[in-house]
Design an enzyme around this catalytic site. Structure first.
Site, PDB file in Angstrom:
ATOM      1  N   ASP A  22       0.051  60.399  -4.955  1.00  0.00           N
ATOM      2  CA  ASP A  22      -1.204  60.439  -5.715  1.00  0.00           C
ATOM      3  C   ASP A  22      -2.019  59.224  -5.279  1.00  0.00           C
ATOM      4  O   ASP A  22      -1.643  58.084  -5.551  1.00  0.00           O
ATOM      5  CB  ASP A  22      -0.857  60.364  -7.217  1.00  0.00           C
ATOM      6  N   GLU A  79      -8.668  66.051  -6.581  1.00  0.00           N
ATOM      7  CA  GLU A  79      -9.028  66.262  -7.980  1.00  0.00           C
ATOM      8  C   GLU A  79     -10.554  66.176  -8.033  1.00  0.00           C
ATOM      9  O   GLU A  79     -11.130  65.088  -8.057  1.00  0.00           O
ATOM     10  CB  GLU A  79      -8.408  65.211  -8.903  1.00  0.00           C
ATOM     11  N   ASN A 104      18.421  54.240 -14.591  1.00  0.00           N
ATOM     12  CA  ASN A 104      18.902  52.873 -14.870  1.00  0.00           C
ATOM     13  C   ASN A 104      18.849  52.485 -16.341  1.00  0.00           C
ATOM     14  O   ASN A 104      19.101  51.333 -16.701  1.00  0.00           O
ATOM     15  CB  ASN A 104      18.157  51.843 -14.011  1.00  0.00           C
ATOM     16  N   HIS A 117      -0.752  66.168 -16.548  1.00  0.00           N
ATOM     17  CA  HIS A 117      -0.495  64.991 -17.392  1.00  0.00           C
ATOM     18  C   HIS A 117      -1.730  64.529 -18.172  1.00  0.00           C
ATOM     19  O   HIS A 117      -1.671  63.502 -18.832  1.00  0.00           O
ATOM     20  CB  HIS A 117       0.003  63.856 -16.493  1.00  0.00           C
ATOM     21  N   ASP A 118      -2.829  65.274 -18.059  1.00  0.00           N
ATOM     22  CA  ASP A 118      -4.074  64.875 -18.733  1.00  0.00           C
ATOM     23  C   ASP A 118      -4.474  65.825 -19.862  1.00  0.00           C
ATOM     24  O   ASP A 118      -5.447  65.553 -20.570  1.00  0.00           O
ATOM     25  CB  ASP A 118      -5.244  64.860 -17.733  1.00  0.00           C
ATOM     26  N   ASP A 124      12.602  57.245 -12.819  1.00  0.00           N
ATOM     27  CA  ASP A 124      12.507  56.475 -11.574  1.00  0.00           C
ATOM     28  C   ASP A 124      12.724  57.380 -10.362  1.00  0.00           C
ATOM     29  O   ASP A 124      13.043  58.577 -10.495  1.00  0.00           O
ATOM     30  CB  ASP A 124      13.494  55.302 -11.591  1.00  0.00           C
ATOM     31  N   ASP A 144      15.561  59.310 -15.764  1.00  0.00           N
ATOM     32  CA  ASP A 144      15.835  57.865 -15.739  1.00  0.00           C
ATOM     33  C   ASP A 144      17.279  57.649 -15.307  1.00  0.00           C
ATOM     34  O   ASP A 144      18.199  58.212 -15.914  1.00  0.00           O
ATOM     35  CB  ASP A 144      15.585  57.315 -17.156  1.00  0.00           C
ATOM     36  N   ASP A 171      -7.030  61.400  -6.494  1.00  0.00           N
ATOM     37  CA  ASP A 171      -7.545  61.216  -7.855  1.00  0.00           C
ATOM     38  C   ASP A 171      -9.083  61.174  -7.872  1.00  0.00           C
ATOM     39  O   ASP A 171      -9.693  60.474  -7.051  1.00  0.00           O
ATOM     40  CB  ASP A 171      -6.975  59.886  -8.381  1.00  0.00           C
ATOM     41  N   ASP A 224      16.373  52.171 -18.490  1.00  0.00           N
ATOM     42  CA  ASP A 224      15.266  51.399 -19.085  1.00  0.00           C
ATOM     43  C   ASP A 224      14.286  52.286 -19.848  1.00  0.00           C
ATOM     44  O   ASP A 224      13.249  51.827 -20.312  1.00  0.00           O
ATOM     45  CB  ASP A 224      14.534  50.568 -18.017  1.00  0.00           C
TER      46      ASP A 224
HETATM   47  C1  NOJ Z   1      -7.474  61.376 -13.297  1.00  0.00           C
HETATM   48  C2  NOJ Z   1      -6.019  61.249 -13.585  1.00  0.00           C
HETATM   49  O1  NOJ Z   1      -5.422  62.509 -13.566  1.00  0.00           O
HETATM   50  C3  NOJ Z   1      -5.901  60.558 -14.925  1.00  0.00           C
HETATM   51  O2  NOJ Z   1      -4.588  60.549 -15.403  1.00  0.00           O
HETATM   52  C4  NOJ Z   1      -6.433  59.165 -14.778  1.00  0.00           C
HETATM   53  O3  NOJ Z   1      -6.414  58.519 -16.039  1.00  0.00           O
HETATM   54  C5  NOJ Z   1      -7.861  59.169 -14.242  1.00  0.00           C
HETATM   55  N1  NOJ Z   1      -8.034  60.082 -13.151  1.00  0.00           N
HETATM   56  C6  NOJ Z   1      -8.246  57.792 -13.769  1.00  0.00           C
HETATM   57  O4  NOJ Z   1      -7.539  57.483 -12.595  1.00  0.00           O
END
Ligand code: NOJ
Length: 503
Positions: free
Chosen positions: A96, A253, A21, A315-316, A27, A19, A199, A23
């Protein structure tokens, strides 16, 4: 070899990276300010999770404008600066592309839901209830046991959403949708991006009239959707990229857990260039389990001449260090697998530090899918604010001081410096980048395989056991080890070694 077969791709979750700035949200200028760090780490390409305007109900995976930058991340001119400076350092940039669904705030959906005769009505998937009043099919949306359909009062029909009700699925059967989405690709290709992570791209084609098998509905519809027409859409997408110079890449993905199904999405070298292979995220830490998934991946993809990919975290899902119980020796071994198996590795920001998921108190939960823990901010400095000028949007993971980049940078034995050495080793050995993978085997708890090029043969050995293991095959020059001082012929508990064999 094309660049994307050789590259190490580093995933940045921009909200949590850096980050500038104050917040509390990372960014684009933050990413730009860390390019020297990334160059020094030794990665070749960045994949930025979505940075487009969004109401952020799924933190950017709900796009309301495909050709802008959300103000929280900066401006288009910040983006252009980032791409230019990354390219100056020889680092490529992937975006993405969220093509299956938009945000319900997107003007296309706002128009679509306004009347059954609106210009964009058919851009989304609208259906009447079945004659008996029930839902159009039995599909379940992600992260819940709820239906993938929401009733819309205004026009008296259901619309489809494989994710949140605020993420309506686009109707890819409509050619105008396809053309509009192709235009969004061209917008960013024209600005110089090197490709896209796409995605849930296997979701584009759908057979609405087909119910999901009752016993699999708990998985939600997404991992069950595998429909032939998607391959036609992917060929069109591929030709959009092919019209540009510079080997722009499509990384899909494809959230199907069987490598053989995933392999079909490479087409006849005319669909995706690469696809994620998520099996490694769910493979238990056992030598046999890893041998099986490596074997399966090699044979499924090898059969269609498709290039594999490997991933440990994103991130999932829980980070690899969390999945391995915080055992940093094992994390080192896992990183060596990621970076020495045959294929393009995707390294999630923070894994080079051995970061674990943060503990999220109930009042700090923000993600509808329960994934906040693996999205905690990167600790840059030892100080209490860890280099974040404002309170970050999510808490730091524990031990941010010792895990920080600043602390690890000065410690030769740290995970960060181990990862740097590993990336340098990979760069310096053609066998690791593009050599064949042969002689995959398990002896006791030791997994080993060789990577072979014209002039060298390297052997990777991983001891999956919490105790030393004798291994007759440990002979050769040690190029890298995760242990300090190991006896010949023996591997320490959880040790990984990379050896150079005489050819
Ligand atoms: C897969 C992404 O990696 C995930 O973070 C997202 O919530 C879902 N697709 C829906 O876009």
């Amino acid at each position: 070899m094309t660049w994307w077969r050789e590259a190490v791709v580093y995933q940045i979750y921009p909200r949590s990276f850096c980050d500038t700035n104050g917040d509390g949200i990372g960014d684009l200028n933050g990413v730009r300010s860390k390019l020297a760090y990334l160059k020094d780490l030794g990665v070749d390409a960045l994949w930025l999770s979505p940075i487009f305007p969004s109401p952020m109900r799924d933190f950017g995976y709900d796009v309301s404008d495909y050709t802008g930058i959300d103000p929280v991340f900066g401006t288009l001119s910040d983006f252009d600066d980032l791409v230019r400076e990354a390219h100056e350092r020889g680092i490529r940039v992937l975006l993405d592309w969220v093509a299956n669904h938009t945000s319900s705030d997107h003007p296309w959906f706002v128009d679509s839901r306004s009347s059954t005769t609106s210009a964009h009505r058919d851009w989304y998937v609208w259906r009447d209830a079945r004659p008996d009043g029930s839902l159009p099919n039995n599909w379940v949306r992600a992260w819940s046991e709820e239906a993938a359909w929401t009733w819309d009062e205004t026009t008296g029909q259901y619309y489809l959403h494989c994710f949140l009700p605020s993420q309506p699925d686009l109707n890819w059967a409509n050619v105008d949708v396809r053309s509009a989405m192709h235009e969004t690709l061209r917008f960013w290709l024209d600005r110089g991006v090197d490709g896209f992570r796409m995605d849930v791209i296997h979701l584009l084609g759908k057979e609405i009239e087909r119910d999901d098998p009752e016993e699999l509905r708990v998985l939600s519809h997404t991992p069950l959707n595998d429909v032939a027409v998607t391959h036609d859409y992917l060929r069109e997408i591929r030709s959009v990229l092919a019209a540009y110079e510079g080997d722009r890449v499509a990384v899909g993905e494809v959230y199907l857990l069987d490598p053989e199904r995933v392999a079909t999405y490479y087409g006849d070298n005319d669909e995706l260039h690469l696809s994620f292979n998520f099996a490694s995220l769910f493979t238990p830490w056992r030598a046999n389990a890893w041998r099986d998934i490596i074997e399966k991946t090699e044979s499924a993809l090898g059969a269609v001449n498709a290039w594999p990919t490997w991933v440990l975290s994103n991130h999932d899902n829980a980070r690899v260090a969390t999945r391995l119980g915080g055992d940093l020796q094992r994390v080192r071994a896992a990183l060596v697998l990621l970076l020495t198996l045959r294929g393009t590795p995707f390294l999630y920001a923070g894994d080079e530090l051995g970061m674990e998921d943060a503990q999220i108190a109930p009042e700090r939960v923000v993600d509808p899918g329960g994934r906040d823990g693996c999205r905690s901010p990167i600790p840059w400095t030892v100080s209490a604010d860890h280099g974040w000028p404002g309170e970050p949007w999510l808490p730091f993971a524990s031990r941010g001081d010792v895990m920080s980049v600043e602390s690890q940078d000065s410690d030769e034995s740290s995970m960060l410096n181990f990862t740097r050495r590993l990336l340098a080793l990979r760069r310096g050995h053609v066998a690791l980048v593009s050599g064949e993978l042969v002689d995959l085997r398990v002896e006791g708890d030791v997994l080993s395989f060789d990577r072979v090029s014209d002039d060298s043969r390297l052997r990777v050995m991983v001891n999956f056991k919490d105790a030393p293991a004798m291994s007759a095959r440990k002979s050769g020059r040690v190029l890298l080890t995760s242990a300090s001082g190991s006896a010949d012929g023996q591997l320490n508990a959880n040790e990984v070694v990379v050896l150079e064999l005489s050819k």
